[in-house]
Design an enzyme around this catalytic site. Structure first.
Site: not given
Ligand code: DHE
Length: 529
Positions: A50, A53-54, A91, A332, A374
Site C-alpha cells: 500500500c 501509492c498511499h 485500487m 514519478h 507512466h
Molecule cells: Fe516502479 C521504475 C516507483 C510499482 C517496476 N518505479 C520506477 C521509478 C519509480 C518507481 C520512482 C523510477 C526509478 C528511476 O528511474 O530512478 N514503482 C514505483 C512505485 O512507487 C510503485 C508505483 C509502487 C510500489 O510500491 O513500488 C511502483 N514498479 C512497480 C511495480 O509494481 C513494478 C511493475 C514491479 C515491481 O518492481 O514491483 C515496477 N518500476 C519498475 C521498473 C522500473 C520502475 C521495471 C524501471 C523501468 C525502466 O525501464 O527504467
C-alpha cells in the site's frame, strides 16, 4: 502471509487508489480493536502493498489520503469491500485477485482506521553498520573478460526472490544469480558500465562487478527502509566515482562511493509543495537520472513537485549544490529525450509530463497527456512527420502519447500524435536501430499476456499483437538493437527473446522466478531507449 509477493500484486501496491467507499457514514466510526501482533502483521502488509501509492504516513500521492480522519468516515464493511474487490479508480482487488484472505482484508481495514505509526529514521550510523564490501577493490579484475562482450550482459530483476540474474546477451547463458534487496526495483550501471547497481524496496543497494567471472556481488549498504531509485555519476572526470540512492523513507538521498558503496553524505528532502507551499514531511525521492552534460544528478521529489539538480562537483569537500525547479505533483518516473538535454518526467497524479531543460536549468513545459502517464524512461524515435519524439504510456487509460522534443519546431513540447491501446499499460520501449515501438499490457486484466507493437514508420497502421502464455512485463533491447527481451511475469517465469525485425521468438531463458525489469549494460550506461 507470504512475504514473497505474488506477481501482479506488485503493480499494485503502487498503481492504485483507495477510492470512495460505498457506505459512507457522516460521523467518525469508532477506532476498531487490533492486537499488537495483528498490528505488526498489518504494518508489513501495508509496506508491501500500500505505501508505494498511499505513502508511509498515508497522506496520499498516487493513491488517496487514507489517514484515520478519512478512513473512519467509512464503515469497516465498506473499507473491507474496497480492499477485497478493488475499485474502478485503480485500487486493486486484493482479495478478488487472491493476494489477501478475508481475514487479511478485515485486518487491513481495521489497521487503516487506527493511528498511523511513525516509521523510524535511518541515519548514517545505521547505514555504516549495514555497509559490507564483499570484494575489496584491490582484489577485483583489472581488465574485462576477453572472450565475452560484457557490455551485452543483461541484469534481470527476479523481483519476488530479491535476486538479480546476470545473463550473457550473446550466449543467453545465465552467468550468475546474485542476492539483492527485498522486492528489488531497478538496476542502473556506472559510467563505464563495469558496475551494475540494484536498489531493493527495503533501501538496500547492492553492486555487481561485470568484469568478474562470473559477474558477482562486490558491495552492499542499506540506505533507508523504503527506496526505489539509484544512479551513478556519469559526467566526464567523475566516471564510476559516485552512486546515489533516492529513498522513499526516510525522505532523503544518499551519496555513496562508486566502487565500494561506502555512504558519504545524506541529504534530507522534506520540504514545501512547489505550488501551495505546504510542508510535506514525507517528500519521497522518485526517479533519478545522471546528466552527461554536467556533474549533476536530476532527482524528482514526488510530493512537493520539485525537480532537484544535485551538483556533485565539490563532493570531494563534502559539498553539494542544489538547484530546485518547480515542476508538478506527484512526480514519478521519467527519462531523457534523444539529445539527453531534456528530462521528461511524469507527474502522474496530474496527468502531466514535465519537461526539464538541464542546460538552461528550467522547466520548459508541463504537458497534459492522459490519465496517469507512466513512461518508465519512455521511448525516443524519429517520427516520419514530426521528427524527434518521445513517448509515454498510461496507467489509467490505453493511450500512447507522442510528444515532439525538437525545440526548433513550433509544435515542440506538445502531443503530436496519439495511439490507442486496449487498456492500461506499464512500459514502452524502442531502440534507434528498430522501427518497432513495444508496449506491454501488464495491468490490463483482459490482455496482460499480450505485447502490442506499433510501426513507427507507418504510424497510422494498426498495431500488431503478440500473445504469450503468461503475463508480460517490461521490454529491453540488446546492445545491437536487433533483439527485444520480454519478461513473462510468473514464479515459473522466463525471458523471451524476439527478433526485432521478424517479431519471431528466437529463444527463451527459462527457470527465472518473477523476472521483471531487464537492463542491458550498454543501453543502460548510454541511456538508450
Ligand atoms: Fe516502479 C521504475 C516507483 C510499482 C517496476 N518505479 C520506477 C521509478 C519509480 C518507481 C520512482 C523510477 C526509478 C528511476 O528511474 O530512478 N514503482 C514505483 C512505485 O512507487 C510503485 C508505483 C509502487 C510500489 O510500491 O513500488 C511502483 N514498479 C512497480 C511495480 O509494481 C513494478 C511493475 C514491479 C515491481 O518492481 O514491483 C515496477 N518500476 C519498475 C521498473 C522500473 C520502475 C521495471 C524501471 C523501468 C525502466 O525501464 O527504467
Amino acid at each position: 502471509m507470504n512475504k514473497l509477493l505474488a506477481v501482479s500484486a506488485t503493480i499494485t501496491s503502487g498503481l492504485l487508489l483507495m477510492a470512495g467507499a460505498t457506505a459512507g457514514a457522516a460521523e467518525l466510526q469508532p477506532v476498531p480493536n487490533i492486537t499488537d501482533e495483528e498490528y505488526k502483521t498489518a504494518q508489513f502488509i501495508y509496506f508491501d502493498r500500500c505505501s508505494g501509492c498511499h505513502g508511509a504516513l498515508r497522506k496520499g500521492a498516487t493513491g488517496k489520503n487514507i489517514t484515520p480522519e478519512n478512513t473512519r468516515k467509512k464503515t469497516l464493511a465498506a473499507l473491507e469491500k474496497i480492499l477485497y474487490d478493488g475499485t474502478d479508480a485503480g485500487m486493486p482487488g486484493w482479495g478478488r485477485d487472491g493476494f489477501m484472505t478475508r481475514d487479511e482484508t478485515n485486518l487491513m481495514a481495521r489497521f487503516v482506521q487506527n493511528e498511523v505509526p511513525q516509521p523510524p529514521e535511518w541515519n548514517m550510523k545505521e547505514m555504516k553498520a549495514s555497509w559490507k564490501v564483499h570484494v575489496p577493490v584491490a582484489d577485483r579484475p583489472t581488465e574485462p573478460p576477453k572472450d565475452k562482450d560484457w557490455q551485452n550482459y543483461f541484469g534481470v530483476v527476479l523481483r519476488d526472490v530479491g535476486k538479480i540474474a546476470i545473463i550473457d546477451g550473446d550466449s543467453k547463458e545465465i552467468l550468475n544469480i546474485i542476492d539483492s534487496g527485498f522486492a528489488t526495483h531497478i538496476l542502473r550501471t556506472s559510467a563505464s558500465g563495469r558496475y551494475m547497481y540494484a536498489i531493493g524496496r527495503d533501501g538496500k543497494a547492492t553492486m555487481m562487478d561485470m568484469w568478474a567471472e562470473p559477474p558477482d556481488l562486490v558491495a552492499e549498504v542499506r540506505t533507508g527502509i523504503d527506496a526505489r531509485s539509484i544512479d551513478t555519476s556519469k559526467y566526464k572526470g567523475f566516471e564510476d566515482k559516485y552512486a546515489i540512492v533516492g529513498d522513499y523513507w526516510p525522505p532523503h538521498y544518499v551519496i555513496l562511493e562508486g566502487d565500494t558503496l561506502k555512504p558519504l553524505k545524506v541529504v534530507g528532502t522534506r520540504g514545501y509543495t512547489y505550488d501551495t507551499n505546504e510542508y510535506r514531511d514525507e517528500t519521497r525521492v522518485a526517479s533519478i537520472v545522471a546528466s552527461h552534460n554536467a556533474p549533476e544528478w536530476i532527482l524528482t521529489l514526488k510530493e512537493t513537485g520539485v525537480v532537484l539538480l544535485v551538483d556533485y562537483s565539490m563532493m570531494d569537500e563534502g559539498t553539494i549544490i542544489e538547484t530546485k525547479i518547480n515542476a508538478e505533483r506527484f512526480l514519478h518516473d521519467g527519462g531523457w529525450d534523444s539529445t539527453k538535454r531534456y528530462f521528461m518526467v511524469a507527474a502522474n497524479a496530474r496527468d502531466t509530463i514535465s519537461v526539464i531543460d538541464t542546460v538552461d536549468r528550467k522547466l520548459v513545459a508541463n504537458i497534459i497527456t492522459g490519465t496517469k502517464p507512466h513512461p518508465g524512461r519512455g521511448a525516443n524515435w524519429v517520427d516520419p512527420e514530426f521528427g524527434n519524439v518521445w513517448a509515454t504510456v498510461h496507467l489509467g487509460e490505453g493511450l500512447v502519447s507522442i510528444i515532439s522534443t525538437d525545440p526548433s519546431k513550433d509544435y515542440a513540447w506538445t502531443v503530436v500524435r496519439e495511439w490507442q491501446l486496449d487498456g492500461n499499460s506499464l512500459f514502452i520501449k524502442t531502440h534507434p536501430n528498430s522501427t518497432n515501438v513495444y508496449c506491454d499490457n501488464t495491468i490490463n486484466q483482459n490482455k496482460s499476456n499480450v505485447l502490442t507493437v506499433f510501426d513507427l514508420e507507418n504510424p497510422d497502421a494498426a498495431p500488431r499483437e503478440i500473445v504469450f502464455d503468461k503475463k508480460v512485463v517490461h521490454m529491453e533491447f540488446n546492445k545491437a538493437g536487433d533483439e527485444v527481451w520480454i519478461s513473462l511475469w510468473d514464479k515459473d517465469g522466463a525471458v523471451v527473446i524476439l527478433d526485432d525485425k521478424t517479431l519471431k521468438e528466437k529463444t527463451r531463458v527459462t527457470g527465472l522466478h518473477t523476472p521483471t525489469g531487464k537492463f542491458n549494460v550498454y543501453n543502460t550506461t548510454n541511456d538508450i531507449y
